[in-house]
Scaffold this active site. Structure first.
Site, PDB file in Angstrom:
ATOM      1  NE  ARG A 239      -4.267  -1.393  -0.015  1.00 23.94           N
ATOM      2  CZ  ARG A 239      -4.370  -2.416  -0.878  1.00 23.94           C
ATOM      3  NH1 ARG A 239      -3.388  -2.700  -1.714  1.00 23.94           N
ATOM      4  NH2 ARG A 239      -5.477  -3.158  -0.894  1.00 23.94           N
ATOM      5  CD  GLU A 268      -3.368   3.011  -5.561  1.00 30.18           C
ATOM      6  OE1 GLU A 268      -4.374   2.411  -5.984  1.00 30.18           O
ATOM      7  OE2 GLU A 268      -2.398   2.425  -5.064  1.00 30.18           O
ATOM      8  CG  HIS A 286      -3.393  -0.942  -7.170  1.00 33.33           C
ATOM      9  ND1 HIS A 286      -3.866  -0.348  -6.030  1.00 33.33           N
ATOM     10  CD2 HIS A 286      -3.342  -2.278  -6.880  1.00 33.33           C
ATOM     11  CE1 HIS A 286      -4.104  -1.274  -5.101  1.00 33.33           C
ATOM     12  NE2 HIS A 286      -3.793  -2.460  -5.605  1.00 33.33           N
TER      13      HIS A 286
HETATM   14  C1  8YV Z   1      -6.759  -5.473  -5.904  1.00 34.15           C
HETATM   15  C2  8YV Z   1      -5.140  -5.308  -3.938  1.00 34.15           C
HETATM   16  O1  8YV Z   1      -6.685  -5.279  -7.259  1.00 34.15           O
HETATM   17  O2  8YV Z   1      -6.381  -7.149  -3.169  1.00 34.15           O
HETATM   18  C3  8YV Z   1      -5.761  -6.150  -2.892  1.00 34.15           C
HETATM   19  O3  8YV Z   1      -5.620  -5.789  -1.703  1.00 34.15           O
HETATM   20  O4  8YV Z   1      -4.421  -4.427  -3.656  1.00 34.15           O
HETATM   21  C4  8YV Z   1      -5.348  -5.493  -5.403  1.00 34.15           C
HETATM   22  O5  8YV Z   1      -4.673  -6.606  -5.841  1.00 34.15           O
HETATM   23  C5  8YV Z   1      -7.634  -4.422  -5.311  1.00 34.15           C
HETATM   24  O6  8YV Z   1      -7.615  -4.426  -3.951  1.00 34.15           O
HETATM   25  C6  8YV Z   1      -9.045  -4.601  -5.787  1.00 34.15           C
HETATM   26  O7  8YV Z   1      -9.962  -4.066  -4.895  1.00 34.15           O
END
Ligand code: 8YV
Length: 320
Positions: A239, A268, A286
């Site tokens: 993150r 983001e 991302h």
């Molecule tokens: C996802 C991510 O694309 O799963 C997670 O925590 O960071 C990503 O891989 C995203 O969260 C989709 O909501």
């Protein structure tokens, strides 16, 4: 049961859910506003959010609203105020495991791109600025045989470690509040470092795998970056808030970092200007779990939680 998907999901999953429930798809493929999300708590039984939906206490509100389950599309849930959900009696589920391999693959992609200056090379070729082969052109650094330090040692960190060790002969060290199970560390020959500082001082490549949120906010700031080895590389698929990006830009310009590679940012889709101006940082939008197979598996996992909730069964992936 009325179910809201706040974004469009892979078609197979949308069809699967639509065959079972009264599903609303957010048509315009942009994030819903806080006001729209708040209204959704009174209009739907289940909301399926993503990382782009900020579900804070104001949006979630008090107990007694219609929505009783947030089936998150993703493993990370730092965009959801879990305490507010608990207070309001809203259950939360996530999608662990199914995105582990894809995210570890992207961590390796970023590591290799940063080490081998792949972004710089690509930009040079596309700009028509490549003047031909020469012995000292765009020299990066080798990955093979180097030390990879993992901050956090959960599923994605371990999958990254496996790729780095089996494929690139890297030495694995990790820092985590909890010691990993013996089998995991033995298989990877991974050594636990007592402190984050010790990990930073030892590693040629540092890859971040801690959850987001207040506990890890700015965990990697100026002091931590200053402890990294000269010419070290930082990789972040976790993150954005884990890293202080002003300090990172300084460490990329003035040392000690040779390069960084980022898939995530604090706000983001904003990318800090200071980073956009630098050549030695790889910037991805991302994409950690962004494969057809993985996004479909994530959707099906979220769907399994919705179906369990509908039938009154225990959630397969409860967060609350
Ligand atoms: C996802 C991510 O694309 O799963 C997670 O925590 O960071 C990503 O891989 C995203 O969260 C989709 O909501």
């Amino acid at each position: 049961m009325k179910v809201l998907l706040t974004r469009r999901w892979p078609k197979a999953v949308e069809d699967h859910l639509s065959a079972r429930f009264d599903v609303t798809l957010n048509k315009d493929d942009t994030p819903m506003s806080a006001a729209e999300l708040s209204a959704a708590f009174d209009a739907y039984d289940v909301i399926c959010p993503t990382v782009s939906d900020k579900l804070d206490a104001g949006v979630i509100g008090e107990a007694g609203r219609r929505a009783k389950l947030l089936a998150n599309f993703g493993v990370g849930f730092d965009h959801i105020d879990i305490a507010a959900c608990e207070k309001a009696g809203v259950k939360v589920a996530n999608t662990p495991s199914v995105l582990t391999d894809a995210t570890a693959d992207l961590a390796m992609t970023l590591m290799l791109m940063a080490a081998r200056r792949a972004g710089e090379g690509e930009r040079e070729v596309r700009a028509g600025a490549w003047t031909g082969w020469r012995p000292t052109h765009l020299l990066g650094r080798s990955v093979t045989g180097k030390t990879l330090g993992l901050v956090g040692f959960g599923r994605i960190a371990q999958a990254t470690a496996k790729r780095a060790r089996d494929g690139f002969g890297m030495t694995i060290v990790y820092f985590s509040r909890r010691a990993a199970p013996e089998e995991a560390t033995r298989a990877l020959d991974a050594k636990r470092m007592e402190t984050l500082d010790a990990l930073l001082a030892t590693s040629d490549f540092v890859s971040l795998h801690v959850p987001g949120g207040t506990e890890t906010q700015n965990m990697i700031g100026a002091a931590e970056l200053a402890r990294m080895k000269p010419d070290a590389v930082l990789i972040n698929t976790a993150r954005g808030g884990v890293v202080n990006h002003d300090a990172l830009a300084t460490a990329l310009k003035e040392g000690p970092l040779a390069a960084a590679a980022l898939d995530v940012y604090p706000q983001e889709p904003k990318v800090p200007e200071a980073l956009l101006a630098l050549e030695n940082v790889v910037l991805m939008p991302h994409l950690g779990s962004a494969t057809e197979e993985t996004r479909t598996a994530m959707g099906m996992r979220a769907a399994a939680n919705v179906e369990a909730f509908a039938s009154g069964a225990a959630l397969p992936d409860p967060v609350v």
